[in-house]
Design an enzyme around this catalytic site. Structure first.
Site, short mmCIF file in Angstrom:
data_model
loop_
_atom_site.label_atom_id
_atom_site.label_comp_id
_atom_site.label_asym_id
_atom_site.label_seq_id
_atom_site.Cartn_x
_atom_site.Cartn_y
_atom_site.Cartn_z
N LYS A 134 -26.07 -10.81 -39.28
CA LYS A 134 -25.20 -9.58 -38.75
C LYS A 134 -24.01 -10.33 -39.05
CE LYS A 134 -27.96 -7.02 -36.31
NZ LYS A 134 -28.09 -6.28 -34.79
N LYS B 45 -35.58 -3.44 -43.73
CA LYS B 45 -35.99 -3.07 -43.40
C LYS B 45 -34.88 -1.38 -42.42
CE LYS B 45 -33.50 -4.66 -38.57
NZ LYS B 45 -33.71 -3.98 -36.95
N LYS C 253 -30.29 1.09 -37.62
CA LYS C 253 -30.03 2.09 -37.19
C LYS C 253 -28.03 2.44 -37.44
CE LYS C 253 -30.89 1.55 -32.81
NZ LYS C 253 -30.75 -0.12 -32.62
N1 AQP Z 1 -37.62 -1.25 -39.25
C1 AQP Z 1 -38.53 -1.35 -38.14
N2 AQP Z 1 -39.92 -1.37 -37.88
C2 AQP Z 1 -40.24 -1.49 -36.46
N3 AQP Z 1 -39.73 -1.70 -35.61
C3 AQP Z 1 -38.39 -1.81 -36.08
N4 AQP Z 1 -36.87 -1.88 -34.30
C4 AQP Z 1 -35.56 -1.89 -35.31
N5 AQP Z 1 -35.95 -1.34 -36.06
C5 AQP Z 1 -37.60 -1.47 -37.10
C6 AQP Z 1 -37.47 -2.09 -33.38
O1 AQP Z 1 -36.75 -1.36 -32.32
C7 AQP Z 1 -36.53 -1.69 -31.39
C8 AQP Z 1 -35.18 -1.98 -30.96
O2 AQP Z 1 -34.03 -2.98 -31.78
P1 AQP Z 1 -32.41 -3.21 -31.55
O3 AQP Z 1 -31.79 -1.69 -31.31
O4 AQP Z 1 -31.99 -3.82 -30.61
O5 AQP Z 1 -31.65 -3.15 -32.60
P2 AQP Z 1 -32.80 -3.73 -33.92
O6 AQP Z 1 -33.56 -4.33 -33.74
O7 AQP Z 1 -31.49 -4.66 -35.04
O8 AQP Z 1 -32.79 -2.03 -34.53
P3 AQP Z 1 -32.02 -1.36 -34.89
O9 AQP Z 1 -32.71 0.20 -36.00
O10 AQP Z 1 -32.19 -2.23 -37.17
O11 AQP Z 1 -30.42 -1.22 -35.59
P4 AQP Z 1 -29.07 -1.90 -35.88
O12 AQP Z 1 -28.96 -1.46 -36.96
O13 AQP Z 1 -28.09 -1.42 -34.79
O14 AQP Z 1 -29.46 -3.81 -35.49
C9 AQP Z 1 -36.39 -3.71 -31.01
O15 AQP Z 1 -38.38 -3.87 -30.37
C10 AQP Z 1 -36.82 -3.79 -32.52
O16 AQP Z 1 -38.06 -4.37 -33.13
#
Ligand code: AQP
Length: 334
Positions: A113, A196, A199
């Site tokens: 990040k 992956k 968001k």
């Molecule tokens: N692509 C993915 N496939 C499967 N599981 C996923 N998770 C996130 N992306 C995928 C799971 O969703 C939960 C929420 O995670 P988070 O909001 O703490 O942030 P993250 O994992 O960093 O998810 P994002 O969507 O990629 O958010 P940003 O962009 O804000 O960093 C977790 O249980 C994660 O494993």
């Protein structure tokens, strides 16, 4: 008795990866006998990267609505906003004195990040795993559903808990276990099958949001990355074809079957046939959730009522742990 804690950051709307990889599993957990589940909207984590106040407020309610629309039942699970329980921040400070810099420096998520700008990254982004340790330990959670990317953070939480317990010679904090929900579903970006679905990806075409309507879902799947080959007969033959593998994985996760079953049905067919079938399946699965979410968002007072009730339950548990921790550490008491 299992106590389960998890959360998602209100950095944007939830996407299909969040649903298939996390929320869908949380819903199953709330029906496990002897399980008490706490699910938070992790807004304190969201601010480790810049957020606009109005957007953060809006996303917080939207994530809560997505939790409920996706199947979390406020009568079975405690749903709350992390920042409404001040103990998370306080315990993080107390625990930060037990977290070793060297271990934090090895966290891969910080490196990902912060990117090339590590020198300019905020302390919060660096210390994120200590806040996550506080989130878990404050509720004496026994199990934490985590994806592969979070295993390192859970290890740090265990490490901090064990260091504290050793220092004060008592089993104050429980050492949480990872909760593995069968084969992990990792959904990749629709534009790049090696990244992956996220968001915070700049391209909205890279993900299917839980708020997307049927036409948008169909358009995004139509534009999704594939290759000129038809669908193969075996999963092994998808190696080296990340875009193709991703669409087959999404189909399998939505249909609740194995990738091999998907290929048994579609082997030899082209993307012109598969993509519309996938779009229909995604719409059938997501549209009732989206409709319920929109209904909930039309009555924010009800969302706020659910979050307030959840915060009261979580707050009482958290306050007890913070008080005990303060006493053990020797803080002055009024
Ligand atoms: N692509 C993915 N496939 C499967 N599981 C996923 N998770 C996130 N992306 C995928 C799971 O969703 C939960 C929420 O995670 P988070 O909001 O703490 O942030 P993250 O994992 O960093 O998810 P994002 O969507 O990629 O958010 P940003 O962009 O804000 O960093 C977790 O249980 C994660 O494993």
């Amino acid at each position: 008795m299992k106590r389960i804690l998890s959360g998602m950051q209100p950095t944007n709307n939830l996407h299909l990866g969040n649903y298939l990889g996390a929320l869908q599993n949380w819903v199953k957990l709330q029906d496990e006998p002897e399980a008490s589940c706490l699910y938070m909207v992790a807004d304190l984590h969201a601010i480790t990267l810049p957020q606009e106040p109005d957007a953060l407020r809006k996303a917080t309610r939207e994530i809560a609505a997505a939790y409920i629309a996706g199947g979390l039942d406020p009568d079975k699970s405690t749903i709350f906003v992390q920042s409404s329980v001040p103990g998370h921040s306080e315990l993080m400070w107390l625990l930060s004195t037990f977290a070793q810099m060297g271990k934090l420096e090895r966290m891969t998520q910080f490196k990902d990040k912060a990117g090339k700008n590590a020198e300019r990254a905020g302390l919060g982004l660096f210390a994120y795993p200590v806040l996550m340790a506080a989130d878990i330990l404050i509720y004496k959670a026994t199990h934490v559903p985590v994806g592969d990317d979070q295993k390192q953070h859970l290890e740090l939480a265990r490490d901090v808990a064990a260091t504290f317990n050793t220092k004060y010679a008592q089993e104050h904090f429980l050492l949480p276990e990872p909760y593995i929900m069968g084969e992990a579903t990792r959904i990749m970006s629709l534009k790049d099958g090696t990244k992956k679905m996220s968001k915070s990806d700049e391209s909205d075409l890279s993900r299917i949001n839980m708020t997307d309507d049927a036409d948008t879902i169909a358009r995004k799947i139509k534009k999704a990355q594939t290759d000129p080959e038809n669908l193969p007969e075996t999963v092994a033959a998808l190696a080296g074809r990340p875009g193709a593998l991703n669409l087959v994985t999404i189909y399998a996760a939505l249909a609740g079957c194995d990738r091999a079953n998907v290929l048994a049905q579609y082997a030899g067919m082209g993307w012109g046939a598969f993509k519309p079938a996938l779009a229909d399946l995604a719409v059938a699965k997501l549209s009732p959730i989206t409709a319920r979410m929109n209904e909930l968002l039309g009555d924010v007072a009800e969302i706020d009522r659910i979050l307030k009730a959840g915060s009261e339950v979580a707050g009482a548990l958290a306050e007890r742990t913070v008080q005990e921790t303060r006493d053990i550490m020797g803080f002055w008491k009024m």
